[in-house]
Design a protein around this motif. Structure first.
Motif, mmCIF file in Angstrom:
data_model
loop_
_atom_site.group_PDB
_atom_site.id
_atom_site.type_symbol
_atom_site.label_atom_id
_atom_site.label_comp_id
_atom_site.label_asym_id
_atom_site.label_seq_id
_atom_site.Cartn_x
_atom_site.Cartn_y
_atom_site.Cartn_z
ATOM 1 N N SER A 70 1.112 -1.188 0.001
ATOM 2 C CA SER A 70 -0.015 -0.061 -0.079
ATOM 3 C C SER A 70 0.896 1.111 0.045
ATOM 4 O O SER A 70 0.601 2.222 -0.626
ATOM 5 N N THR A 89 -1.060 -5.914 -6.346
ATOM 6 C CA THR A 89 -1.547 -5.991 -4.959
ATOM 7 C C THR A 89 -2.920 -6.345 -5.092
ATOM 8 O O THR A 89 -3.068 -7.349 -4.134
ATOM 9 N N GLN A 90 -3.631 -6.148 -6.121
ATOM 10 C CA GLN A 90 -5.017 -6.809 -6.147
ATOM 11 C C GLN A 90 -4.668 -8.418 -6.311
ATOM 12 O O GLN A 90 -5.615 -9.056 -5.664
ATOM 13 N N LEU A 103 -3.499 -10.247 -3.022
ATOM 14 C CA LEU A 103 -4.647 -10.198 -2.146
ATOM 15 C C LEU A 103 -5.748 -11.240 -2.731
ATOM 16 O O LEU A 103 -6.274 -11.957 -1.596
ATOM 17 N N ALA A 104 -5.876 -11.413 -3.596
ATOM 18 C CA ALA A 104 -6.760 -12.303 -4.141
ATOM 19 C C ALA A 104 -6.452 -13.732 -3.971
ATOM 20 O O ALA A 104 -6.951 -15.004 -3.496
ATOM 21 N N ARG A 163 -10.119 -14.080 -2.154
ATOM 22 C CA ARG A 163 -10.847 -13.316 -2.760
ATOM 23 C C ARG A 163 -10.788 -13.205 -4.258
ATOM 24 O O ARG A 163 -9.587 -12.620 -4.497
ATOM 25 N N SER A 222 -10.687 -7.196 -5.043
ATOM 26 C CA SER A 222 -11.077 -6.242 -4.197
ATOM 27 C C SER A 222 -11.744 -4.833 -5.041
ATOM 28 O O SER A 222 -11.183 -4.173 -5.872
ATOM 29 N N LEU A 265 -9.564 -1.655 -4.935
ATOM 30 C CA LEU A 265 -8.478 -1.596 -5.754
ATOM 31 C C LEU A 265 -8.596 -1.747 -7.129
ATOM 32 O O LEU A 265 -7.954 -1.289 -8.031
ATOM 33 N N GLY A 325 -9.056 -0.240 -0.085
ATOM 34 C CA GLY A 325 -8.933 -1.557 -0.416
ATOM 35 C C GLY A 325 -7.982 -2.227 0.456
ATOM 36 O O GLY A 325 -8.241 -3.711 0.981
ATOM 37 N N ALA A 326 -6.973 -1.787 1.241
ATOM 38 C CA ALA A 326 -6.020 -2.556 2.134
ATOM 39 C C ALA A 326 -6.754 -2.534 3.447
ATOM 40 O O ALA A 326 -6.486 -3.387 4.295
ATOM 41 N N PRO A 360 -9.581 -3.272 4.869
ATOM 42 C CA PRO A 360 -10.503 -4.327 5.410
ATOM 43 C C PRO A 360 -9.575 -5.525 5.775
ATOM 44 O O PRO A 360 -9.756 -6.421 6.798
ATOM 45 N N ARG A 361 -8.331 -5.992 5.130
ATOM 46 C CA ARG A 361 -7.620 -6.720 5.279
ATOM 47 C C ARG A 361 -6.856 -6.719 6.378
ATOM 48 O O ARG A 361 -6.592 -7.769 7.140
#
Length: 458
Positions: free
Chosen positions: A9, A210-211, A214-215, A220, A223, A226, A449-450, A452-453
């Motif tokens: 981020s 980053t997307q 995270l996936a 997930r 996002s 993102l 986007g960052a 919640p994680r």
């Protein structure tokens, strides 16, 4: 894992902020350049050109007054010359004052102005004394008082050897300052384009990476924040690219397409006025006719040069060049300032206006040969009458027609320059807030986007 997410981020944020800094510097730099060009540098070139024009015509009108003498048949012409002389003197003084104000910070312009200021007062004193002596002597047309002619010779030598070269240097100095700003901004836009590509591409890779990470790590698919940030980066890059391309095009239009022609044509106008003065001096001063004819030829070649053409062959060579140009607009068989213009035809109506100006110049050149033929045959009074005639077909009438056509042609390019400058300045103003808004949006969306994680690890 949370540390890696914070680093990812942070990387996106740093790239977005760096991109925003480049965007800010580029858009504000473009706006400052447009301000410098439109408020200072282009007007300075125009002011210097106006001074050059006023000086050339001032000397022409002084020669005309001496040429008319006290001939009653030329009383109206004499009154016109006196009025124009007074107007030129007022214009020259005003333009000189303005050019002096403009010259701050430009060493070359200041040097040229010093030469003009040094000689201007002396020229006016010599010219005024010559006109007064000739008036008191009741000299006849074409036969000026010897003392008056001696003073006028000093005046016109001062004009041609000091004032006009300095005025030309002033135009060049101001034009070079304009060209410097243009070149600096074009290089700045090219550099900005490179940084946009590097930082924008890096930001897009960082957001998409980053997307994807995270996936994979959080099971997930996407996002939304993102994904929106990635779309916004693409929009930002697209608008930045459009901004750079548009600014570059407007700069090129304003400077190369429009103002290069303005400078060439403005100088042509002043040089034609000087050739008109040389023509009057030729009729006036029998002792210097060879010199003044050579001056006319030099001026003519600066305006429109034809390889190998002398005064006796110039008209036929020009007629051939005009005919070829009508058949093929790209066949520009001449040089000089008009050659520069015909090789830089760009705007609607410009070719028609340029052709009209060329034909008017051709008519004026034909008139000149008639004047010289009358002088050679001993018909001095007829030569004076024709040289200064404002009747249709007269030399001064054709000179004025050419000048009117030339000013119209200059106006087309000045209008195009003004339009491109206004568009470029407006684009720089509007692009700044749009692009910075996109950067702020990317920062906010990356954070959304960052967040919640990261909360999942508390």
């Amino acid at each position: 894992m949370p540390a890696r997410l914070r680093w990812a981020s942070a990387l996106c944020a740093v790239l977005a902020l760096a991109l925003g800094g480049v965007l800010y510097a580029t858009t504000t730099g473009a706006r400052d350049t447009w301000d410098q060009i439109t408020r200072h540098e282009a007007p300075q070139v125009t002011d210097a050109g106006a001074l050059y024009q006023a000086l050339t015509d001032l000397d022409a009108q002084a020669a005309n007054q001496l040429m008319f003498g006290d001939d009653l048949r030329l009383t109206t012409n004499l009154a016109t010359a006196r009025q124009q002389y007074a107007t030129d003197r007022t214009d020259a003084d005003r333009d000189l004052q303005q050019a002096t104000l403009d010259a701050s910070g430009n060493a070359a312009a200041q040097t040229a102005l010093a030469a003009i200021l040094d000689g201007m007062g002396r020229y006016q004193d010599l010219a005024a004394r010559a006109l007064e002596l000739d008036s008191h002597a009741n000299a006849t047309a074409g036969h000026p008082d010897p003392a008056a002619l001696a003073d006028y010779r000093q005046a016109t030598d001062l004009m041609r050897q000091q004032l006009l070269p300095a005025a030309h240097s002033l135009v060049q100095a101001n034009d070079q300052a304009f060209e410097q700003s243009y070149g600096d901004e074009r290089r700045g836009l090219d550099t900005a384009g490179l940084w946009f590509a590097l930082l924008g591409g890096g930001l897009l890779v960082a957001v998409v990476g980053t997307q994807i990470w995270l996936a994979v790590r959080f099971r997930r698919v996407v996002s939304p924040a993102l994904a929106a940030a990635g779309v916004l980066v693409v929009v930002l890059l697209s608008t930045a690219g459009s901004f750079l391309g548009g600014e570059g095009q407007d700069l090129s239009t304003a400077r190369k397409d429009a103002y290069d022609s303005v400078v060439a044509l403005t100088q042509a106008r002043a040089i034609v006025a000087d050739s008109n003065a040389a023509e009057s001096r030729y009729v006036l001063d029998v002792g210097r006719r060879a010199q003044y004819q050579a001056d006319f030829v030099t001026d003519t070649d600066q305006v429109l040069s034809l390889d190998g053409a002398g005064l006796d062959t110039y008209d036929s060579a020009l007629a051939t060049a005009v005919a070829r140009l009508k058949e093929n607009p790209s066949d520009v068989g001449f040089g000089g300032e008009y050659g520069r213009e015909f090789r830089n035809i760009t705007f609607p109506g410009e070719r028609e206006a340029a052709t009209h100006t060329l034909l008017a110049f051709q008519a004026y050149q034909v008139d000149d040969r008639k004047i010289r033929a009358l002088v050679t045959s001993g018909r001095l009074e007829d030569a004076i009458a024709y040289c200064t005639s404002l009747a249709p077909g007269g030399s001064n009438a054709d000179f004025d027609a050419h000048d009117t056509a030339l000013q119209s042609l200059i106006g087309i390019n000045e209008k195009a320059y003004a339009a491109a400058s206004a568009t470029g300045a407006h684009r720089a103003d509007s692009a700044l807030w749009l692009q910075l808004g996109c950067v702020a949006g990317v920062l906010a969306l990356v954070g959304l986007g960052a967040a919640p994680r990261l909360r999942e690890f508390r």
